[in-house]
Write an enzyme that holds these catalytic residues in place. Sequence first.
Site, PDB file in Angstrom:
ATOM      1  N   SER A 175       0.896  -1.307  -0.124  1.00  0.00           N
ATOM      2  CA  SER A 175      -0.065  -0.020   0.023  1.00  0.00           C
ATOM      3  C   SER A 175       0.806   1.234  -0.145  1.00  0.00           C
ATOM      4  CB  SER A 175      -0.908   0.054   1.384  1.00  0.00           C
ATOM      5  OG  SER A 175      -1.378   1.420   1.365  1.00  0.00           O
ATOM      6  N   TYR A 208      -1.638   0.079  10.678  1.00  0.00           N
ATOM      7  CA  TYR A 208      -1.775  -0.389   9.190  1.00  0.00           C
ATOM      8  C   TYR A 208      -0.800   0.264   8.486  1.00  0.00           C
ATOM      9  CZ  TYR A 208      -3.725  -0.976   4.535  1.00  0.00           C
ATOM     10  OH  TYR A 208      -3.815  -1.490   3.076  1.00  0.00           O
TER      11      TYR A 208
HETATM   12  N1  LIG Z   1      -8.702  -0.643  -1.054  1.00  0.00           N
HETATM   13  C1  LIG Z   1      -7.881   0.083  -0.999  1.00  0.00           C
HETATM   14  O1  LIG Z   1      -7.754   1.514  -0.805  1.00  0.00           O
HETATM   15  C2  LIG Z   1      -6.362  -0.500  -0.863  1.00  0.00           C
HETATM   16  C3  LIG Z   1      -6.285  -1.986  -0.275  1.00  0.00           C
HETATM   17  N2  LIG Z   1      -4.896  -2.440  -0.185  1.00  0.00           N
HETATM   18  C4  LIG Z   1      -4.728  -3.787   0.215  1.00  0.00           C
HETATM   19  O2  LIG Z   1      -5.049  -4.439  -0.853  1.00  0.00           O
HETATM   20  C5  LIG Z   1      -5.669  -5.909  -0.388  1.00  0.00           C
HETATM   21  C6  LIG Z   1      -7.086  -6.088  -0.752  1.00  0.00           C
HETATM   22  O3  LIG Z   1      -7.802  -5.350  -0.308  1.00  0.00           O
HETATM   23  P1  LIG Z   1      -9.350  -4.721  -1.008  1.00  0.00           P
HETATM   24  O4  LIG Z   1      -9.436  -5.676  -2.190  1.00  0.00           O
HETATM   25  O5  LIG Z   1      -9.140  -3.306  -1.335  1.00  0.00           O
HETATM   26  O6  LIG Z   1     -10.115  -4.810   0.201  1.00  0.00           O
HETATM   27  P2  LIG Z   1     -11.345  -6.019   0.349  1.00  0.00           P
HETATM   28  O7  LIG Z   1     -11.925  -5.785   1.919  1.00  0.00           O
HETATM   29  O8  LIG Z   1     -12.428  -5.623  -0.614  1.00  0.00           O
HETATM   30  O9  LIG Z   1     -10.848  -7.601   0.162  1.00  0.00           O
HETATM   31  C7  LIG Z   1     -10.152  -7.958   1.357  1.00  0.00           C
HETATM   32  C8  LIG Z   1     -10.067  -9.631   0.935  1.00  0.00           C
HETATM   33  O10 LIG Z   1      -8.908  -9.783   1.926  1.00  0.00           O
HETATM   34  C9  LIG Z   1      -9.727 -11.125   2.591  1.00  0.00           C
HETATM   35  N3  LIG Z   1      -9.293 -11.330   3.785  1.00  0.00           N
HETATM   36  C10 LIG Z   1      -9.337 -10.432   4.912  1.00  0.00           C
HETATM   37  N4  LIG Z   1      -8.905 -10.900   6.031  1.00  0.00           N
HETATM   38  C11 LIG Z   1      -8.785 -12.220   5.822  1.00  0.00           C
HETATM   39  C12 LIG Z   1      -8.141 -13.441   6.519  1.00  0.00           C
HETATM   40  N5  LIG Z   1      -7.921 -13.372   7.744  1.00  0.00           N
HETATM   41  N6  LIG Z   1      -8.098 -14.530   6.085  1.00  0.00           N
HETATM   42  C13 LIG Z   1      -8.299 -14.763   4.824  1.00  0.00           C
HETATM   43  N7  LIG Z   1      -8.516 -13.615   3.702  1.00  0.00           N
HETATM   44  C14 LIG Z   1      -8.901 -12.549   4.277  1.00  0.00           C
HETATM   45  C15 LIG Z   1     -11.151 -10.778   2.306  1.00  0.00           C
HETATM   46  O11 LIG Z   1     -11.909 -12.217   2.082  1.00  0.00           O
HETATM   47  P3  LIG Z   1     -12.721 -13.014   3.435  1.00  0.00           P
HETATM   48  O12 LIG Z   1     -13.515 -11.727   4.049  1.00  0.00           O
HETATM   49  O13 LIG Z   1     -13.734 -13.585   2.725  1.00  0.00           O
HETATM   50  O14 LIG Z   1     -11.804 -13.472   4.191  1.00  0.00           O
HETATM   51  C16 LIG Z   1     -11.273  -9.982   0.778  1.00  0.00           C
HETATM   52  O15 LIG Z   1     -11.307 -11.063  -0.087  1.00  0.00           O
HETATM   53  C17 LIG Z   1      -5.474  -5.704   1.234  1.00  0.00           C
HETATM   54  O16 LIG Z   1      -4.041  -6.210   1.595  1.00  0.00           O
HETATM   55  C18 LIG Z   1      -5.303  -4.215   1.600  1.00  0.00           C
HETATM   56  O17 LIG Z   1      -4.687  -3.837   2.506  1.00  0.00           O
HETATM   57  C19 LIG Z   1      -3.993  -1.512  -0.286  1.00  0.00           C
HETATM   58  C20 LIG Z   1      -3.984  -0.163  -0.953  1.00  0.00           C
HETATM   59  C21 LIG Z   1      -5.225   0.435  -1.153  1.00  0.00           C
HETATM   60  O1  LIG Z   2      -4.093   0.862   1.853  1.00  0.00           O
HETATM   61  C1  LIG Z   2      -5.031   1.595   1.558  1.00  0.00           C
HETATM   62  C2  LIG Z   2      -4.922   3.002   1.179  1.00  0.00           C
HETATM   63  S1  LIG Z   2      -4.835   4.114   2.671  1.00  0.00           S
HETATM   64  O2  LIG Z   2      -6.100   3.752   3.257  1.00  0.00           O
HETATM   65  O3  LIG Z   2      -3.649   3.574   3.321  1.00  0.00           O
HETATM   66  O4  LIG Z   2      -4.629   5.500   1.903  1.00  0.00           O
END
Ligand SMILES: NC(=O)C1=CN([C@@H]2O[C@H](COP(=O)(O)OP(=O)(O)OC[C@H]3O[C@@H](n4cnc5c(N)ncnc54)[C@H](OP(=O)(O)O)[C@@H]3O)[C@@H](O)[C@H]2O)C=CC1
Ligand SMILES: O=CCS(=O)(=O)O
Length: 254
Positions: free
Chosen positions: A140, A153
Amino acid sequence: MTDTVLITGATSGFGLACARRFASAGGYRLVLTGRRSERLADIAKELGEQCEVHTLTLDVTDREAVVAALTSLPEAFAQVKILVNNAGLALGTGPAQESSLEDWQRMINTNIAGLTTVTHTLLPTLIEQGKGASIINIGSIAGNWPYPGGNVYCGTKAFVEQFSHALRCDLAGTGVRVSNLAPGLAESEFTLVRTGGDQAASDKLYAGTNPIKPEDIADSVFWIASLPAHLNVNQLEIMPVSQAWSPFSIHRES
Ligand SMILES: NC(=O)C1=CN([C@@H]2O[C@H](COP(=O)(O)OP(=O)(O)OC[C@H]3O[C@@H](n4cnc5c(N)ncnc54)[C@H](OP(=O)(O)O)[C@@H]3O)[C@@H](O)[C@H]2O)C=CC1
Ligand SMILES: O=CCS(=O)(=O)O
């Protein structure tokens, strides 16, 4: 040749978009994980018409379960060549002194411990795959740029970045590639999770920003994985045009 892609957190957001991207490209079979079984079943049904799909209902924080599942994949899905470490979350938006220690621990257990358990378990297989094998970690901008309320985070994503780079040092010569993909503001379920289900807060955050879409990240992941085997993307940071930096905060004594 059909390559096997394992995507953690494939039930929503970036992970689901990655699953769809690889499925639509052809030439890949998918191992998709998440905690929500019903979503995995729906996704397997949707994508099963395009490619072979194996789903694992898996909590990446459950070390024993992760090791057991990833060391006993069905033979057809065991030769994982591309690992997308995507599963992760942020919890809370307030300052450290108002944060929940449980939230902190859950972010560490998911974003750091979960990612490292999956990686450690699959390293032998990825090394067997050799040239063209890829570990694509979803970090991120928070790993590079601190902000109020980011506290743990930010720290977990800084770990993901540095772990990715240091892993490359150890994997030199094996052909296995490691990338840290660092997205900025992206509209998924991320903020819904971060705010404990506050849809209004999520809608407000993204309103008018033209944010990154999960499909944008999926295209980037696919591009990284599809590069010629002699190329490694160490770090790719992506922000929406609407997102930039702001001046340092300065506290003045009255
Ligand atoms: N959206 C944003 O602004 C940004 C997101 N990110 C990162 O991108 C990645 C994906 O996030 P994003 O798609 O946005 O968010 P979502 O919440 O849409 O997706 C998160 C995914 O992670 C899974 N997950 C969460 N906890 C667990 C766990 N304990 N075990 C297995 N699976 C898990 C969830 O599945 P389930 O609940 O079914 O387990 C879900 O499929 C994350 O690592 C996030 O930190 C990075 C930068 C920016
Ligand atoms: O990782 C997610 C983007 S932000 O919330 O840290 O700006």
